[in-house]
Design an enzyme around this catalytic site. Sequence first.
Site, mmCIF file in Angstrom:
data_model
loop_
_atom_site.group_PDB
_atom_site.id
_atom_site.type_symbol
_atom_site.label_atom_id
_atom_site.label_comp_id
_atom_site.label_asym_id
_atom_site.label_seq_id
_atom_site.Cartn_x
_atom_site.Cartn_y
_atom_site.Cartn_z
ATOM 1 N N ARG A 1 -3.181 12.249 4.679
ATOM 2 C CA ARG A 1 -2.798 12.597 6.050
ATOM 3 C C ARG A 1 -1.286 12.671 6.222
ATOM 4 O O ARG A 1 -0.789 13.412 7.048
ATOM 5 C CB ARG A 1 -3.392 11.589 7.031
ATOM 6 C CG ARG A 1 -4.892 11.672 7.132
ATOM 7 C CD ARG A 1 -5.448 10.729 8.190
ATOM 8 N NE ARG A 1 -4.899 9.396 8.126
ATOM 9 C CZ ARG A 1 -5.305 8.424 7.298
ATOM 10 N NH1 ARG A 1 -6.269 8.657 6.452
ATOM 11 N NH2 ARG A 1 -4.749 7.232 7.333
ATOM 12 N N HIS B 1 -2.740 7.561 1.398
ATOM 13 C CA HIS B 1 -3.110 7.399 2.810
ATOM 14 C C HIS B 1 -4.079 8.494 3.269
ATOM 15 O O HIS B 1 -3.973 9.013 4.374
ATOM 16 C CB HIS B 1 -1.873 7.352 3.697
ATOM 17 C CG HIS B 1 -0.883 6.318 3.288
ATOM 18 N ND1 HIS B 1 -1.113 4.976 3.434
ATOM 19 C CD2 HIS B 1 0.329 6.436 2.676
ATOM 20 C CE1 HIS B 1 -0.084 4.303 2.953
ATOM 21 N NE2 HIS B 1 0.801 5.163 2.485
ATOM 22 N N LYS C 1 0.836 -1.195 0.000
ATOM 23 C CA LYS C 1 0.000 0.000 0.000
ATOM 24 C C LYS C 1 0.873 1.247 0.000
ATOM 25 O O LYS C 1 1.929 1.271 0.620
ATOM 26 C CB LYS C 1 -0.902 0.016 1.239
ATOM 27 C CG LYS C 1 -1.850 1.199 1.268
ATOM 28 C CD LYS C 1 -2.747 1.170 2.483
ATOM 29 C CE LYS C 1 -3.652 2.396 2.459
ATOM 30 N NZ LYS C 1 -4.314 2.624 3.719
ATOM 31 N N ARG D 1 -15.727 8.257 -1.009
ATOM 32 C CA ARG D 1 -16.840 8.470 -0.090
ATOM 33 C C ARG D 1 -18.189 8.036 -0.660
ATOM 34 O O ARG D 1 -19.130 7.829 0.072
ATOM 35 C CB ARG D 1 -16.947 9.959 0.288
ATOM 36 C CG ARG D 1 -15.708 10.554 0.901
ATOM 37 C CD ARG D 1 -15.490 10.080 2.330
ATOM 38 N NE ARG D 1 -14.346 10.760 2.919
ATOM 39 C CZ ARG D 1 -13.114 10.278 2.906
ATOM 40 N NH1 ARG D 1 -12.848 9.146 2.337
ATOM 41 N NH2 ARG D 1 -12.140 10.948 3.474
ATOM 42 N N GLY E 1 -11.998 3.613 4.105
ATOM 43 C CA GLY E 1 -11.506 3.782 5.463
ATOM 44 C C GLY E 1 -12.466 4.551 6.332
ATOM 45 O O GLY E 1 -13.186 3.995 7.153
ATOM 46 N N ARG E 2 -12.511 5.849 6.114
ATOM 47 C CA ARG E 2 -13.335 6.698 6.976
ATOM 48 C C ARG E 2 -14.822 6.358 6.934
ATOM 49 O O ARG E 2 -15.460 6.358 7.999
ATOM 50 C CB ARG E 2 -13.096 8.163 6.635
ATOM 51 C CG ARG E 2 -11.709 8.611 7.048
ATOM 52 C CD ARG E 2 -11.453 10.056 6.741
ATOM 53 N NE ARG E 2 -10.019 10.210 6.517
ATOM 54 C CZ ARG E 2 -9.473 11.200 5.895
ATOM 55 N NH1 ARG E 2 -10.211 12.175 5.411
ATOM 56 N NH2 ARG E 2 -8.174 11.263 5.741
ATOM 57 N N ASP F 1 -7.290 3.420 -2.818
ATOM 58 C CA ASP F 1 -8.023 4.044 -1.715
ATOM 59 C C ASP F 1 -7.616 5.502 -1.640
ATOM 60 O O ASP F 1 -6.911 5.992 -2.504
ATOM 61 C CB ASP F 1 -7.820 3.297 -0.392
ATOM 62 C CG ASP F 1 -6.553 3.660 0.362
ATOM 63 O OD1 ASP F 1 -5.667 4.323 -0.204
ATOM 64 O OD2 ASP F 1 -6.432 3.261 1.525
ATOM 65 N N GLY G 1 -9.815 8.866 -0.074
ATOM 66 C CA GLY G 1 -10.825 9.858 -0.414
ATOM 67 C C GLY G 1 -12.104 9.331 -1.039
ATOM 68 O O GLY G 1 -12.918 10.125 -1.489
#
Length: 127
Positions: free
Chosen positions: A38, A35, A11, A70, A89-90, A66, A68
């Site tokens: 971040r 990532h 990754k 959404r 992720g989020r 991956d 961003g």
Amino acid sequence: VRQTKLPVIVKGVLSPEDAELAIAIGAKGIVVSNHGGRQCDCAPPAVELLPEVIDRVAGRCDVFVDSGFRSSMDILKALVLGAKGVLLGRPVLHALACDGARGLSDMFHCIEENLMDDMRAMGVRSV
């Protein structure tokens, strides 16, 4: 990679050259990722790098993406560009925080329904 019989996915690939290095050491897959921006907020968006990485990989390993993603339309764009899959992720963390396992299940159900709607709207039958 040589120390395990498990398939290794690298990754953080942000260039075709990084993809070549990952393949050279035996990676079975790569994740085009900054990532979530971040680590370095000036890193280019992963989805913009995806086509050239996929071109360079030329089917030698699986390519995921991956950073961003959404919405179902974000996911569909990545799949149409050639990603084997999209990591979330989020959205997963937010769903879990809101309603635990049920929230996560609801989130995946919504994404699946919206993805099917987006595919129909774009005339895409499969990805």
